[in-house]
Design a protein around this motif. Sequence first.
Motif, PDB file in Angstrom:
ATOM      1  N   PRO A 229       3.182  42.526  69.327  1.00  0.00           N
ATOM      2  CA  PRO A 229       3.100  43.709  68.454  1.00  0.00           C
ATOM      3  C   PRO A 229       2.264  44.805  69.106  1.00  0.00           C
ATOM      4  CG  PRO A 229       2.805  41.712  67.171  1.00  0.00           C
ATOM      5  CD  PRO A 229       2.814  41.286  68.615  1.00  0.00           C
ATOM      6  N   VAL A 230       2.790  46.043  69.095  1.00  0.00           N
ATOM      7  CA  VAL A 230       2.127  47.132  69.797  1.00  0.00           C
ATOM      8  C   VAL A 230       1.614  48.217  68.851  1.00  0.00           C
ATOM      9  CG1 VAL A 230       4.258  48.434  70.199  1.00  0.00           C
ATOM     10  CG2 VAL A 230       2.343  48.703  71.775  1.00  0.00           C
ATOM     11  N   ILE A 231       2.157  48.298  67.639  1.00  0.00           N
ATOM     12  CA  ILE A 231       1.741  49.325  66.682  1.00  0.00           C
ATOM     13  C   ILE A 231       0.778  48.708  65.679  1.00  0.00           C
ATOM     14  CG2 ILE A 231       2.501  50.933  64.883  1.00  0.00           C
ATOM     15  CD1 ILE A 231       5.157  51.164  66.322  1.00  0.00           C
ATOM     16  N   THR A 232      -0.362  49.330  65.509  1.00  0.00           N
ATOM     17  CA  THR A 232      -1.363  48.833  64.565  1.00  0.00           C
ATOM     18  C   THR A 232      -1.418  49.732  63.334  1.00  0.00           C
ATOM     19  OG1 THR A 232      -3.143  50.125  65.594  1.00  0.00           O
ATOM     20  CG2 THR A 232      -2.748  47.911  66.444  1.00  0.00           C
ATOM     21  N   THR A 233      -1.856  49.144  62.208  1.00  0.00           N
ATOM     22  CA  THR A 233      -1.970  49.873  60.943  1.00  0.00           C
ATOM     23  C   THR A 233      -3.420  49.880  60.485  1.00  0.00           C
ATOM     24  OG1 THR A 233       0.254  49.158  60.284  1.00  0.00           O
ATOM     25  CG2 THR A 233      -1.202  49.974  58.542  1.00  0.00           C
ATOM     26  N   ARG A 234      -3.926  51.045  60.133  1.00  0.00           N
ATOM     27  CA  ARG A 234      -5.216  51.148  59.456  1.00  0.00           C
ATOM     28  C   ARG A 234      -4.911  51.544  58.013  1.00  0.00           C
ATOM     29  NH1 ARG A 234     -10.220  52.620  61.431  1.00  0.00           N
ATOM     30  NH2 ARG A 234      -9.552  51.480  63.300  1.00  0.00           N
ATOM     31  N   ARG A 235      -4.989  50.574  57.119  1.00  0.00           N
ATOM     32  CA  ARG A 235      -4.579  50.792  55.728  1.00  0.00           C
ATOM     33  C   ARG A 235      -5.296  51.993  55.120  1.00  0.00           C
ATOM     34  NH1 ARG A 235      -1.274  47.145  53.746  1.00  0.00           N
ATOM     35  NH2 ARG A 235      -1.113  45.079  54.718  1.00  0.00           N
ATOM     36  N   GLY A 236      -4.492  52.841  54.483  1.00  0.00           N
ATOM     37  CA  GLY A 236      -5.035  54.011  53.833  1.00  0.00           C
ATOM     38  C   GLY A 236      -5.349  55.152  54.785  1.00  0.00           C
ATOM     39  N   VAL A 237      -5.117  54.940  56.106  1.00  0.00           N
ATOM     40  CA  VAL A 237      -5.423  55.988  57.083  1.00  0.00           C
ATOM     41  C   VAL A 237      -4.183  56.383  57.868  1.00  0.00           C
ATOM     42  CG1 VAL A 237      -6.827  56.662  59.067  1.00  0.00           C
ATOM     43  CG2 VAL A 237      -7.798  55.177  57.280  1.00  0.00           C
TER      44      VAL A 237
END
Length: 242
Positions: A229-237
Motif C-alpha cells: 500500500p502506497v497511499i496513506t489516510t489521515r482521518r479527518g485531514v
Amino acid sequence: MTTGSGTVLVVDDEESIADVLAIALRYHRFDVMTAGTVREALTLAERTLPHARTGSRGGTPPIDCALLDVMLPDGDGRALGRQLRELQPDLAVVFLTARDSPAEIVGALGFGDDYITKPFNIDEVIARISAVLRRTRPADVLPQRPPLRYGDLELDETTYSVHRAGRSVELTPTEYALLRFLVRNGGRIVPKEQLLRHVWQYEHTPPESTVVETYISYLRRKLDALGPPVITTRRGVGYGLA
C-alpha cells in the motif's frame, strides 16, 4: 515570447473559464493567447498566423492549437475553426462544448481534432491538448520533461504514463491528476479541500462530496496490485504517500 510546448489560442466568452485555462496551460509551459469573441480571435490570428495571401507572419509564433468554445456571443466556434484553418491548414482544433449528445460529438469530431465537454477537469484538458499536438506535430518539436518519481512510482509528464516498480499502470486523466498532485507533495498529508481545489477545481467544497474518497479507492486498487500500500489516510485531514 519564448515558445515552450507550443502556442494555444483559448476562445471562450466566460472570462473565469478562459483565465483558469490560461493559467493551467502556462503552468505546463504553453504560450497562451485568449479571446472572448470570434472577432477578437480572428484579429489575433491575423497577427500571428501565416496570411492567407502573402504568407507573411506577424511578430509572434504561429498558433499550434485553438481551444474553441462552440457557442460564442458573435458566432459559432466551429465556423471560427474553419476560418482559422483557412489561415493555417495544419492548425490543431479542440472544441469546448456544454452539449454531449451523440450528434454534437459527431459534429465536433467531424471537423476538429478533439472535443471536451463542460464542466471539465483541467488536467484532462492539458492531456487532450498534448495528445492532439503529439498527433499533429513532429515528435522533436515537443519538449521532453523529466519524470516525477516517488519511491517505486514514476510519472511521465510528456506521455502521461505511470509505472510502479517498472510495470505500467493504466489511469484515467483524473486518477493521473490526483496521483501527480500527491507525488508532487512527497510524503506530506494533503488536505481533502486542497485536493478538491487543485484536481477538481472546486472553489467551495460541497460538504457531502465523496469524490476524493472515491478516486483514492480507484488509485489504491490499481497501485496496490503492484506492491505494498502506497497511499496513506489521515482521518479527518487528507491523504499522502507512504
